[in-house]
Design a protein around this motif. Sequence first.
Motif, PDB file in Angstrom:
ATOM      1  N   GLU A 146       0.831  -1.203   0.000  1.00  0.00           N
ATOM      2  CA  GLU A 146       0.000   0.000   0.000  1.00  0.00           C
ATOM      3  C   GLU A 146       0.867   1.256   0.000  1.00  0.00           C
ATOM      4  OE1 GLU A 146      -3.255   2.179  -0.454  1.00  0.00           O
ATOM      5  OE2 GLU A 146      -3.232  -0.003  -0.459  1.00  0.00           O
ATOM      6  N   ARG A 147       1.944   1.253   0.780  1.00  0.00           N
ATOM      7  CA  ARG A 147       2.864   2.398   0.796  1.00  0.00           C
ATOM      8  C   ARG A 147       3.534   2.582  -0.565  1.00  0.00           C
ATOM      9  NH1 ARG A 147       5.991   1.737   6.572  1.00  0.00           N
ATOM     10  NH2 ARG A 147       4.208   2.278   7.864  1.00  0.00           N
ATOM     11  N   ARG A 151       2.322   1.727  -3.460  1.00  0.00           N
ATOM     12  CA  ARG A 151       1.323   2.281  -4.375  1.00  0.00           C
ATOM     13  C   ARG A 151       1.141   3.774  -4.145  1.00  0.00           C
ATOM     14  NH1 ARG A 151      -1.115  -2.668  -4.157  1.00  0.00           N
ATOM     15  NH2 ARG A 151      -2.275  -2.252  -2.262  1.00  0.00           N
ATOM     16  N   ALA A 152       1.126   4.171  -2.884  1.00  0.00           N
ATOM     17  CA  ALA A 152       0.950   5.594  -2.556  1.00  0.00           C
ATOM     18  C   ALA A 152       2.113   6.417  -3.103  1.00  0.00           C
ATOM     19  CB  ALA A 152       0.823   5.780  -1.048  1.00  0.00           C
ATOM     20  N   ASN A 194       1.829   6.644  -6.849  1.00  0.00           N
ATOM     21  CA  ASN A 194       0.786   7.588  -7.235  1.00  0.00           C
ATOM     22  C   ASN A 194       1.247   9.035  -7.067  1.00  0.00           C
ATOM     23  OD1 ASN A 194      -0.988   5.578  -7.968  1.00  0.00           O
ATOM     24  ND2 ASN A 194      -2.085   5.593  -6.017  1.00  0.00           N
ATOM     25  N   GLN A 195       2.085   9.301  -6.066  1.00  0.00           N
ATOM     26  CA  GLN A 195       2.599  10.658  -5.864  1.00  0.00           C
ATOM     27  C   GLN A 195       3.516  11.058  -7.010  1.00  0.00           C
ATOM     28  OE1 GLN A 195       4.493  10.533  -2.068  1.00  0.00           O
ATOM     29  NE2 GLN A 195       2.625  10.998  -0.933  1.00  0.00           N
TER      30      GLN A 195
END
Length: 190
Positions: free
Chosen positions: A172-173, A175-176, A179-180
């Motif tokens: 999840e990190r 992916r975050a 995305n940034q």
Amino acid sequence: QALGKIRDPETDRETLKAIVHALRKAGSAFKKVSGNEARDALVEALERHPHWYARWAAAEELSHIGGGEAVDSLIKALKFDKHSTVRRAAVFSLRNLAGSEAVKAIADVLLDSSEHPEVRRLCLQALLNLGGKDAEVALRLAALRLAADDNLHSAALESEAAEAADKLEQEERARAVANQNDPFHKGVWL
């Protein structure tokens, strides 16, 4: 119609093989045509057929079809079917169909110390494969509860659940961060 033909499942293997073949064919046919007949037949077989082999085949085929009724039936099979092979097929199918109600049902079975160890391990793997925040929270909760259990198998599952939750958190990190750095998510393309 064929579901009612089995009189003695142990001696009537040819009829049983024909029914399993029909269940698989119904599942394949459903992908090609519209309508609910195939799903309804598979759900009925999963919920009511007296022989575990037919229920197992129905659970496997429902993973390809999906739908709310299929998910509900698979959750019931996961929680209540008396044969662990059927419950394992239900876990596998629910993993493929995803959804928050599937995550909750799988997590509940993972925490059931009376459940077959193989089914519990498949539940853990299913939560890891489903991914997402719901699965991560379920795995963290499972790790905490399993740590309090004095069952030796639960102790092994506890460490696996904690590792799986950590892996989901790391994914999840990642992916975050991705995305940034993605111009589309930054609004550059707007």
